[in-house]
Design an enzyme around this catalytic site. Structure first.
Site, PDB file in Angstrom:
ATOM      1  N   GLN A   1      -2.882   0.717  -3.936  1.00 56.97           N
ATOM      2  CA  GLN A   1      -2.240  -0.786  -3.233  1.00 56.97           C
ATOM      3  C   GLN A   1      -2.648  -1.782  -4.455  1.00 56.97           C
ATOM      4  O   GLN A   1      -3.032  -1.914  -5.344  1.00 56.97           O
ATOM      5  CB  GLN A   1      -3.164  -0.867  -1.975  1.00 56.97           C
ATOM      6  CG  GLN A   1      -4.991  -0.891  -2.295  1.00 56.97           C
ATOM      7  CD  GLN A   1      -5.472  -0.585  -1.005  1.00 56.97           C
ATOM      8  OE1 GLN A   1      -5.176   0.100  -0.263  1.00 56.97           O
ATOM      9  NE2 GLN A   1      -6.635  -1.409  -0.823  1.00 56.97           N
TER      10      GLN A   1
ATOM     11  N   ALA B   1       0.876  -1.130  -0.083  1.00 57.07           N
ATOM     12  CA  ALA B   1      -0.069  -0.022   0.078  1.00 57.07           C
ATOM     13  C   ALA B   1       0.908   1.337   0.058  1.00 57.07           C
ATOM     14  O   ALA B   1       1.771   1.297   0.561  1.00 57.07           O
ATOM     15  CB  ALA B   1      -0.961  -0.154   1.202  1.00 57.07           C
TER      16      ALA B   1
ATOM     17  N   ASP C   1      12.713   3.465 -10.819  1.00 56.33           N
ATOM     18  CA  ASP C   1      12.687   3.077  -9.571  1.00 56.33           C
ATOM     19  C   ASP C   1      13.051   1.674  -9.089  1.00 56.33           C
ATOM     20  O   ASP C   1      12.122   0.805  -8.765  1.00 56.33           O
ATOM     21  CB  ASP C   1      11.307   3.445  -8.991  1.00 56.33           C
ATOM     22  CG  ASP C   1      11.185   3.432  -7.246  1.00 56.33           C
ATOM     23  OD1 ASP C   1      12.109   3.689  -6.801  1.00 56.33           O
ATOM     24  OD2 ASP C   1       9.977   3.080  -6.957  1.00 56.33           O
TER      25      ASP C   1
END
Length: 682
Positions: A249, A244, A400
């Protein structure tokens, strides 16, 4: 009406299939949105939500549904979703956005963000004034109190000693202010041109883990987006979230039709108005502070907000991440060392993304990787090579790659998940990066400074002469340590210091690249503390320079081999040795025994192109003849050394046959070149 930049069709970064997807994106989104709306209306009329779910739908506990996954077995997907530079263009772009497009150097086929769009969406909403005032008061009060404490610290002379505490306080403050500020903190963590290093270090650990919203709300969103009840699509779904975050989420589920396990990303409810409202306030504040930021900080506050706003709004449309996944699949389709999860486009919408579930081992657990029979060195080599391909070959870079997004597969492949946050580099920017590497090798620091200007780190009218000695000091200090001590973090740390002394601004796309490289280097050090990143990176770059048929890279290769007009025999030998090392590492990787990995360095095209250049380019021909006869001697020994390096890599009879077959074309080009030269002389 959604607009398309025609120049985007010519972007050489993307394949034909990728360009087609971009052309059709706007039309398909409109169609899908209408279908989802109609299906959602029909669903609300006929749904008996709780009864159906209770009798027909199996909601399993996360502990059993995930199959008892421990901390080492992975597939946790974060929800940092940043699309590439795309969105719907509405209204006239501001001057800052025009500057953003120019500096980016890539085509923007779609845009959702513009200051005018944000303003109209916020001011046209019901209760806009009250909402803006209350939120503005909350932000000003919270940040004002924090600023007053910093001022007090400065006045009493304790500002330096309380920095660690104030940095933690800032991180907590941003978390409390909500998703927009969490994302802003993550951006600031990579912007030494805006905040000081000790605050950056604290914000680097800023996590957007937040309490999940109720399952009932999430399941309703999934049904609204997909236009049918959950039990029609999934046979089971985890009762607890796998992850989440601030924007959404993740659940694990099983498709009813095929039995395949999938990951479902669901966006938080009613988050879009909150994001738009905060962006409006950010942009308003930036317009007031822009003069100060330009004069005192050397950065354009409006431009920074526009970069941030464009990326943040793209995070709200999960169809952009689905397209990113397709692009990564296209890029790595022939790479046997990389696993990209499939995406179920028919089960995706702006607020829901369904993708293949990845079973792997968390990339920061060396013991678990070894226990699975995976060669650690081989896995690291595969990971570094995959990262460099993204940056220098594809121009589409995972922004990322933290440990929750990278996994080791049982067969030795590296697997990536979460493709919302990506960096896109244009063909021009990729070539400039290679130029910078070449200039570093040649110790041409003046040209390296010009490369920073071309990449957008410096304004075009900036005098680079004071920066040249600083760049030289950084590079020579780092390179002088040798491969054993060279690492990106130390170089980045030294470069960050330049930001405070010179008007350097780090473009958003490169802050993502820098963060990504640092994160992946950190993963390598976690798995193997004595790992030498450049010992893998250098061979890859050498192989790319020697084998890539791209004319721009051929030109860079010539620049590397000639310094001040003198042919560098030692550099050629080093390049060949490093390139052979890259091929040897990949082909001998025990993790990839059943995969099709090239076992030889293919120099056929390079040799053919070299022969063509020798015949057609008088300048190259003159340089090569001088290289063979400089210092009044024939460099036979050097030629023999080079031949020994390539004799096992080149099939001489086959190469000779190809050269003979190519002779008519070469002869024709030679005659044309000669005739043009004769005519120009007249």
């Amino acid at each position: 009406m959604e607009s398309i930049h025609c120049n985007s069709l010519l972007n050489p970064n993307f394949s034909l299939n990728q360009r087609r997807r971009r052309i059709n994106h706007a039309v398909l989104n409109r169609r899908d949105a209408l279908l989802r709306s109609l299906n959602a209306v029909e669903l609300r009329r006929s749904r008996t939500f709780s009864a159906v779910r209770t009798s027909n739908f199996s909601v399993t506990a996360a502990a059993t549904d995930v199959g008892g996954r421990n901390s080492t077995d992975a597939s946790v997907m974060t929800t940092a979703m940043s699309g590439v530079e795309r969105g719907v263009r509405v209204g006239k772009s501001s001057s800052a956005l025009e500057q953003l497009d120019i500096e980016r150097g890539v085509c923007v086929p779609f845009r959702k963000y513009s200051p005018e769009t944000v303003r109209s969406k916020v001011l046209e909403s019901r209760g806009a004034v009250v909402s803006l005032v209350s939120r503005g008061v909350e932000i000003v009060w919270t940040l004002g109190l924090y600023w007053s404490t910093l001022t007090y610290d400065f006045l009493v002379g304790r500002d330096e000693e309380v920095v660690p505490f104030r940095a933690r306080q800032l991180r907590n403050l941003l978390c409390n202010l909500g998703p927009s500020f969490i994302k802003a903190g993550q951006v600031l963590a990579n912007r030494p041109d805006i905040i000081r290093e000790d605050y950056m270090n604290e914000l680097c650990i800023l996590q957007d883990d937040v309490p999940p919203f109720p399952n009932e709300v999430a399941f309703n969103i999934i049904e609204e987006e997909l236009g049918q009840p959950l039990e029609n699509i999934f046979s089971k779904i985890s009762s607890q979230t796998i992850a989440a975050a601030s924007l959404g989420q993740v659940y694990r589920a099983t498709l009813r039709a095929t039995g395949e396990d999938v990951a479902i990303k669901v966006q938080r409810p009613q988050i879009e108005p909150i994001i738009y409202r905060d962006l409006f306030l950010f942009r308003t504040l930036a317009s007031f502070l822009n003069g100060f930021s330009l004069q005192k900080l050397g950065c354009n506050a409006e431009l920074i907000v526009d970069e941030f706003g464009e990326k943040l709004l793209e995070e709200l449309d999960y169809t952009l991440e689905a397209r990113n996944i397709e692009d990564f699949l296209e890029n790595f389709k022939d790479d046997p060392t990389v696993k990209i999860p499939g995406v179920y486009k028919n089960l995706c919408g702006p607020r829901v993304l369904v993708m293949e579930w990845i079973d792997g081992i968390r990339c920061t657990d060396p013991q678990a990787i070894k226990d699975a029979g995976i060669d650690l060195n081989g896995f690291l080599t595969v990971g570094v090579s995959a990262a460099l391909r993204q940056l220098l070959e594809f121009g589409l870079f995972h922004g990322d790659p933290h440990p929750g997004n990278i996994f080791a597969m049982q067969d030795g492949r590296i697997a990536y998940v979460d493709f919302g946050n990506v960096a896109v580099l244009s063909q021009q920017n990729k070539q400039i990066l290679i130029d910078a590497v070449v200039h570093a090798v040649n110790e041409d620091y003046g040209e390296m400074a010009n490369d920073f200007t071309r990449l957008g780190f410096l304004a075009k009218d900036t005098d680079v002469s004071p920066i040249v000695p600083a760049l030289e000091a950084i590079w020579q200090n780092s390179a002088g340590k040798g491969l054993a001590d060279f690492n990106f973090r130390s170089v980045t740390g030294q470069f960050n210091k330049l930001v405070y002394d010179f008007p350097i601004r780090i473009p958003e796309r490169f802050s993502l690249v820098i963060r990504s490289l640092l994160t992946q280097e950190g993963i390598c050090f976690t798995l193997k503390p004595d790992f030498k990143f450049l010992e893998v990176a250098y061979p890859y770059v050498a192989k790319r320079l020697l084998t890539d048929p791209n004319p721009a890279l051929r030109e860079r290769l010539i620049q590397v081999l000639f310094k001040d007009g003198v042919f560098q025999w030692k550099r050629l030998e080093n390049l060949l040795s490093l390139a052979k090392e890259n091929v040897a590492k990949m082909s001998s990787n025990p993790n990839l025994r059943v995969k099709r990995v090239e076992s030889k360095l293919d120099l056929t095209d390079t040799i053919k192109d070299g022969a063509r250049l020798f015949l057609l380019d008088e300048g190259i021909r003159r340089k090569l003849i001088l290289a063979l006869t400089e210092d009044s001697k024939l460099h036979v020994e050097e030629l023999v050394d080079v031949y020994r390096l390539v004799e096992d890599e080149v099939d001489i009879p086959t190469l000779a046959m190809q050269v003979v077959q190519d002779l008519p074309n070469v002869f024709r080009d030679f005659v044309l070149s000669w005739s043009n030269s004769v005519l120009s002389d007249r």
